[in-house]
Enzyme design. Structure first.
Site, PDB file in Angstrom:
ATOM      1  N   GLY A  26      57.601  -9.606  -2.633  1.00 19.64           N
ATOM      2  CA  GLY A  26      56.569  -9.255  -3.309  1.00 19.64           C
ATOM      3  C   GLY A  26      54.960 -10.006  -2.423  1.00 19.64           C
ATOM      4  N   HIS A  61      68.664 -12.020 -10.707  1.00 24.47           N
ATOM      5  CA  HIS A  61      67.514 -12.021 -10.118  1.00 24.47           C
ATOM      6  C   HIS A  61      66.731 -12.481  -9.482  1.00 24.47           C
ATOM      7  CE1 HIS A  61      63.187 -10.391  -8.338  1.00 24.47           C
ATOM      8  NE2 HIS A  61      63.830  -9.721  -7.918  1.00 24.47           N
ATOM      9  N   ASN A 116      63.471  -1.345  -7.903  1.00 24.94           N
ATOM     10  CA  ASN A 116      63.604  -2.282  -8.799  1.00 24.94           C
ATOM     11  C   ASN A 116      62.332  -2.339  -9.617  1.00 24.94           C
ATOM     12  OD1 ASN A 116      62.963  -4.961 -11.558  1.00 24.94           O
ATOM     13  ND2 ASN A 116      63.652  -6.268  -9.023  1.00 24.94           N
ATOM     14  N   LYS A 164      60.789  -3.596 -12.486  1.00 21.61           N
ATOM     15  CA  LYS A 164      60.422  -4.930 -13.079  1.00 21.61           C
ATOM     16  C   LYS A 164      59.843  -5.022 -13.961  1.00 21.61           C
ATOM     17  CE  LYS A 164      60.035  -6.743  -8.292  1.00 21.61           C
ATOM     18  NZ  LYS A 164      59.723  -7.961  -7.509  1.00 21.61           N
ATOM     19  N   GLU A 187      63.788 -14.131 -10.331  1.00 17.78           N
ATOM     20  CA  GLU A 187      62.723 -14.458 -11.048  1.00 17.78           C
ATOM     21  C   GLU A 187      63.113 -14.669 -12.316  1.00 17.78           C
ATOM     22  OE1 GLU A 187      61.053  -9.946 -10.467  1.00 17.78           O
ATOM     23  OE2 GLU A 187      60.332 -10.643  -8.399  1.00 17.78           O
ATOM     24  N   SER A 195      59.951  -7.290  -0.332  1.00 18.26           N
ATOM     25  CA  SER A 195      58.935  -6.344   1.101  1.00 18.26           C
ATOM     26  C   SER A 195      59.504  -4.914   1.627  1.00 18.26           C
ATOM     27  CB  SER A 195      57.875  -7.376   1.950  1.00 18.26           C
ATOM     28  OG  SER A 195      57.095  -8.200   0.487  1.00 18.26           O
ATOM     29  N   GLU A 225      67.794 -10.967  -1.337  1.00 20.85           N
ATOM     30  CA  GLU A 225      65.968 -11.056  -1.014  1.00 20.85           C
ATOM     31  C   GLU A 225      65.777 -12.572  -1.484  1.00 20.85           C
ATOM     32  OE1 GLU A 225      65.067  -7.298  -4.433  1.00 20.85           O
ATOM     33  OE2 GLU A 225      65.749  -9.033  -5.396  1.00 20.85           O
TER      34      GLU A 225
HETATM   35  P1  PGA Z   1      59.632  -6.090  -3.596  1.00 16.82           P
HETATM   36  O1  PGA Z   1      60.250  -6.724  -4.602  1.00 16.82           O
HETATM   37  O2  PGA Z   1      60.100  -4.929  -2.922  1.00 16.82           O
HETATM   38  O3  PGA Z   1      58.125  -5.946  -4.150  1.00 16.82           O
HETATM   39  O4  PGA Z   1      59.650  -7.096  -2.863  1.00 16.82           O
HETATM   40  C1  PGA Z   1      61.792  -6.589  -4.544  1.00 16.82           C
HETATM   41  C2  PGA Z   1      62.768  -6.722  -5.775  1.00 16.82           C
HETATM   42  O5  PGA Z   1      62.178  -8.249  -6.289  1.00 16.82           O
HETATM   43  O6  PGA Z   1      63.518  -6.852  -5.496  1.00 16.82           O
END
Ligand code: PGA
Length: 249
Positions: free
Chosen positions: A172, A94, A9, A11, A96, A211, A166
């Site tokens: 992140g 997601h 992903n 982003k 976000e 992560s 997630e």
């Molecule tokens: P990350 O993000 O691996 O940077 O924690 C995962 C995601 O948001 O899909």
């Protein structure tokens, strides 16, 4: 055993130049890997993905989709447009988007439906915040997020979705759920899928995201109900993304 799936992903990251280097680097190292893999990129770069990845083992997709088939919806991207660039996947719900764009469980379900109607595979994200986990609400929160999708899609369509767990507090942040913590939620999600469609539940991929890195990917993906990863930060470095794909293979 279910086949593993590793999805990057990106982003809101990338440029034509950076993407070309990243995708070329990934393609160069994919030989011999057994796991299915894909990158979900910002929509302006779907054409570039189509050009560079056509005929390769790396599939591509988008990070969001409109509920609408087309028309006066400024800024939106229809599922048919994603298909026009030969996307296979689209991420929906997601955290976000839930947090910054106010996406509700019902809206996420409608996005999953729009993706399926167009022939795309929706990657339906669910996950609890730290506060919800600490309040003991994890199961209720992710359960309600998945339920909204299962109810709208119905038992026959759910065979065609991918689910991604997630935990919001792990995205992140460098804080990963332990394999046991993640497995517990994945098992609950699988049970919920079984109640909707017992046969389909055995084949649906439930990815872990938050992560996931080269050094923890193998342990996470060794869990019975963790069928791969949705990778943010580590998907932006060819070497790290390839290491995770190898851990899944
Ligand atoms: P990350 O993000 O691996 O940077 O924690 C995962 C995601 O948001 O899909």
């Amino acid at each position: 055993m279910r086949p593993k799936l590793v999805v990057g992903n990106w982003k809101m990251n990338g440029s034509r130049e950076a993407n070309a280097a990243l995708l070329t680097g990934i393609l160069a190292g994919l030989e011999g890997s057994a796991a299915a893999c894909a990158v979900c990129v910002p929509s302006p770069y779907l054409f570039q993905c189509e050009q560079l990845l056509q005929g390769s083992k790396l599939a591509w997709g988008a990070q969001d989709v409109s509920t609408q088939p087309g028309g006066a919806f400024t800024g939106e991207v229809a599922a048919s447009m994603l298909l026009d660039f030969h996307c296979r996947y689209v991420i929906v719900g997601h955290s976000e988007r839930r947090a910054y764009h106010g996406e509700s469980n019902a809206l996420v379900a409608r996005k999953a439906q729009a993706a399926l109607d167009a022939g795309l595979t929706p990657i339906v994200c669910v996950g609890e915040t730290l506060g919800e986990r600490e309040a003991g609400e994890t199961n209720a929160v992710v359960g309600a997020q998945l339920d909204a999708v299962l109810e709208l899609l119905g038992k026959d369509a759910i065979a065609k979705i991918v689910v991604a767990y997630e935990p919001v507090w792990a995205i992140g942040t460098g804080k990963t759920a332990t394999p046991a913590m993640a497995q517990e939620v994945h098992a609950q999600l699988r049970t919920q899928l079984r109640a909707c469609n017992a046969v389909a539940a055995e084949s649906i991929a439930i990815l872990y995201g938050g992560s996931m890195k080269p050094d923890n990917a193998a342990d996470l993906m060794a869990q019975a109900d963790i069928d791969g990863g949705l990778i943010g930060g580590a998907a932006l470095k060819a070497e790290d993304f390839l290491a995770i794909i190898r851990a899944a293979s």
